[in-house]
Design an enzyme around this catalytic site. Structure first.
Site, PDB file in Angstrom:
ATOM      1  N   SER A 154      53.542 -12.723  40.274  1.00  0.00           N
ATOM      2  CA  SER A 154      53.104 -11.341  40.148  1.00  0.00           C
ATOM      3  C   SER A 154      53.362 -10.627  41.460  1.00  0.00           C
ATOM      4  O   SER A 154      53.276 -11.234  42.529  1.00  0.00           O
ATOM      5  CB  SER A 154      51.611 -11.281  39.805  1.00  0.00           C
ATOM      6  OG  SER A 154      51.193  -9.964  39.545  1.00  0.00           O
ATOM      7  N   ARG A 155      53.667  -9.361  41.371  1.00  0.00           N
ATOM      8  CA  ARG A 155      53.931  -8.609  42.605  1.00  0.00           C
ATOM      9  C   ARG A 155      52.696  -8.524  43.483  1.00  0.00           C
ATOM     10  O   ARG A 155      52.786  -8.540  44.710  1.00  0.00           O
ATOM     11  CB  ARG A 155      54.426  -7.200  42.268  1.00  0.00           C
ATOM     12  CG  ARG A 155      55.850  -7.149  41.751  1.00  0.00           C
ATOM     13  CD  ARG A 155      56.285  -5.721  41.505  1.00  0.00           C
ATOM     14  NE  ARG A 155      55.432  -5.065  40.509  1.00  0.00           N
ATOM     15  CZ  ARG A 155      55.511  -3.762  40.213  1.00  0.00           C
ATOM     16  NH1 ARG A 155      56.354  -2.982  40.860  1.00  0.00           N
ATOM     17  NH2 ARG A 155      54.717  -3.246  39.284  1.00  0.00           N
ATOM     18  N   ILE A 196      44.387  -7.545  31.943  1.00  0.00           N
ATOM     19  CA  ILE A 196      44.320  -8.286  30.688  1.00  0.00           C
ATOM     20  C   ILE A 196      44.336  -9.785  30.944  1.00  0.00           C
ATOM     21  O   ILE A 196      43.702 -10.561  30.217  1.00  0.00           O
ATOM     22  CB  ILE A 196      45.468  -7.874  29.739  1.00  0.00           C
ATOM     23  CG1 ILE A 196      45.247  -8.448  28.335  1.00  0.00           C
ATOM     24  CG2 ILE A 196      46.821  -8.302  30.274  1.00  0.00           C
ATOM     25  CD1 ILE A 196      44.037  -7.914  27.627  1.00  0.00           C
ATOM     26  N   LYS A 239      51.613  -8.573  23.585  1.00  0.00           N
ATOM     27  CA  LYS A 239      52.060  -7.511  22.680  1.00  0.00           C
ATOM     28  C   LYS A 239      52.324  -6.224  23.465  1.00  0.00           C
ATOM     29  O   LYS A 239      51.650  -5.978  24.493  1.00  0.00           O
ATOM     30  CB  LYS A 239      51.027  -7.292  21.571  1.00  0.00           C
ATOM     31  CG  LYS A 239      49.661  -6.758  22.066  1.00  0.00           C
ATOM     32  CD  LYS A 239      49.643  -5.252  22.140  1.00  0.00           C
ATOM     33  CE  LYS A 239      48.380  -4.721  22.768  1.00  0.00           C
ATOM     34  NZ  LYS A 239      48.415  -3.271  23.014  1.00  0.00           N
ATOM     35  N   ASP A 273      50.645   1.809  22.168  1.00  0.00           N
ATOM     36  CA  ASP A 273      50.188   0.578  22.814  1.00  0.00           C
ATOM     37  C   ASP A 273      48.907   0.072  22.140  1.00  0.00           C
ATOM     38  O   ASP A 273      48.826  -1.098  21.762  1.00  0.00           O
ATOM     39  CB  ASP A 273      49.981   0.787  24.310  1.00  0.00           C
ATOM     40  CG  ASP A 273      49.524  -0.479  25.012  1.00  0.00           C
ATOM     41  OD1 ASP A 273      50.371  -1.359  25.264  1.00  0.00           O
ATOM     42  OD2 ASP A 273      48.316  -0.604  25.298  1.00  0.00           O
TER      43      ASP A 273
END
Length: 307
Positions: A36-37, A14, A90, A168
């Site tokens: 971020s991993r 996203i 969201k 979702d």
């Protein structure tokens, strides 16, 4: 005014598809770091944890949090404590209590918190709201059905407790409904859970308003072929169809409004607006309806689901 130094936490699909293009095209923001991993953005300082990022890049003004909702509260709390404005993808959290706590913390710190609902910014949503405000609504039917294997392949988090399952995408419909219709409350629901999953794959929800307006919402992740993201309202002025996730509006079969999708650019314009104004935008009504569905809904177990 200098650009808002922005960091992103959780560099996934996203972010690449929507957030990065929207940030690049908005002069109010300058991307200065990511955490971020696994994911990174070429040319931007990258860290594996939000703590390391906040320590190393103190000039960060704001943070966009794009990780799964189960992990968002902790990151948002740390960002707010560090004096950063926060953009929440969201849904804004895994629970209503989490979001309420973050809202209170943002107010105490004098920071902006943005609970973003991208579907509200679909191009035809405001036109639909205006149409409905000018007539009597008799009933509403929401059909939000898509193929989870296409949109969320191998995403285990979305099936875990707190991942919301079919809600979702369904919460996108609820974000539109809560914007264009009068206040509603849930009267009944059936949630279908695969035997091997902690979150539902389908939901059938029934609402009504204080004036008795009936609203039905059907969410399903087993749709194949054409995907359905439609809101159909029967009104005194005829049938209104808000189609394709809010991008097209038709009345009595005639297309009355259509425009290119620009949801995420609109979100970032709104985020810049509230940061400059020193305010927050935290509407939890779509998430409240999801919580009500889990509280009131009857559980129906269906066959196991495998990607």
């Amino acid at each position: 005014m200098s650009p808002i130094n922005l960091a992103i936490v959780g560099v996934g699909k996203i972010v690449r598809d929507q957030h990065l293009p929207s940030i690049v095209s908005n002069a109010d923001f300058k991307l200065v770091a990511t955490a971020s991993r696994h994911g990174t953005v070429e040319g931007i300082p990258a860290f594996t944890t939000i703590e390391a990022m906040l320590d190393a890049v103190p000039e960060i003004d704001a943070v966009s949090l794009c990780m799964p909702p189960q992990y968002r509260y902790e990151a948002a709390y740390k960002a707010l404590q560090a004096g950063k404005h926060v953009f929440l993808e969201k849904p804004p959290g895994a629970t209503l209590s989490e979001v309420a706590d973050l809202d209170a913390l943002a107010k105490a710190k004098g920071l902006s918190l943005f609970a973003s609902w991208h579907s509200r910014y679909a191009p035809a949503v405001e036109a639909a709201k205006t149409f409905l405000a000018g007539t009597t609504i008799n009933s509403v039917h929401v059909i939000w059905k898509e193929d989870v294997r296409h949109w969320h392949p191998n995403q285990d988090w979305i099936w875990q407790a707190g991942g919301l399952g079919v809600f979702d995408p369904g919460i996108n419909a609820l974000s539109i409904v809560t914007h264009i219709l009068p206040p509603l409350f849930l009267t009944g629901a059936v949630l279908e859970f695969p035997e091997n999953r902690d979150s539902p794959i389908a939901a059938d929800l029934h609402f009504k308003s204080g004036q008795g307006l009936p609203v039905r919402a059907e969410f399903d992740w087993r749709q194949t072929g054409k995907q359905s993201w439609d809101i159909v309202a029967e009104t005194a002025a005829g049938q209104m169809v808000l189609a394709e996730g809010g991008s097209k509006l038709s009345v009595n079969g005639t297309l009355t409004f259509s425009a290119p999708e620009a949801e995420y650019p609109s979100l970032y314009r709104r985020f810049a607006e509230i940061v400059k104004a020193g305010t927050s935008d935290v509407d939890v009504s779509p998430l409240r309806h999801v919580a009500d569905a889990f509280m009131l809904g009857k559980r129906k177990f269906v066959e196991a689901f495998h990607d």
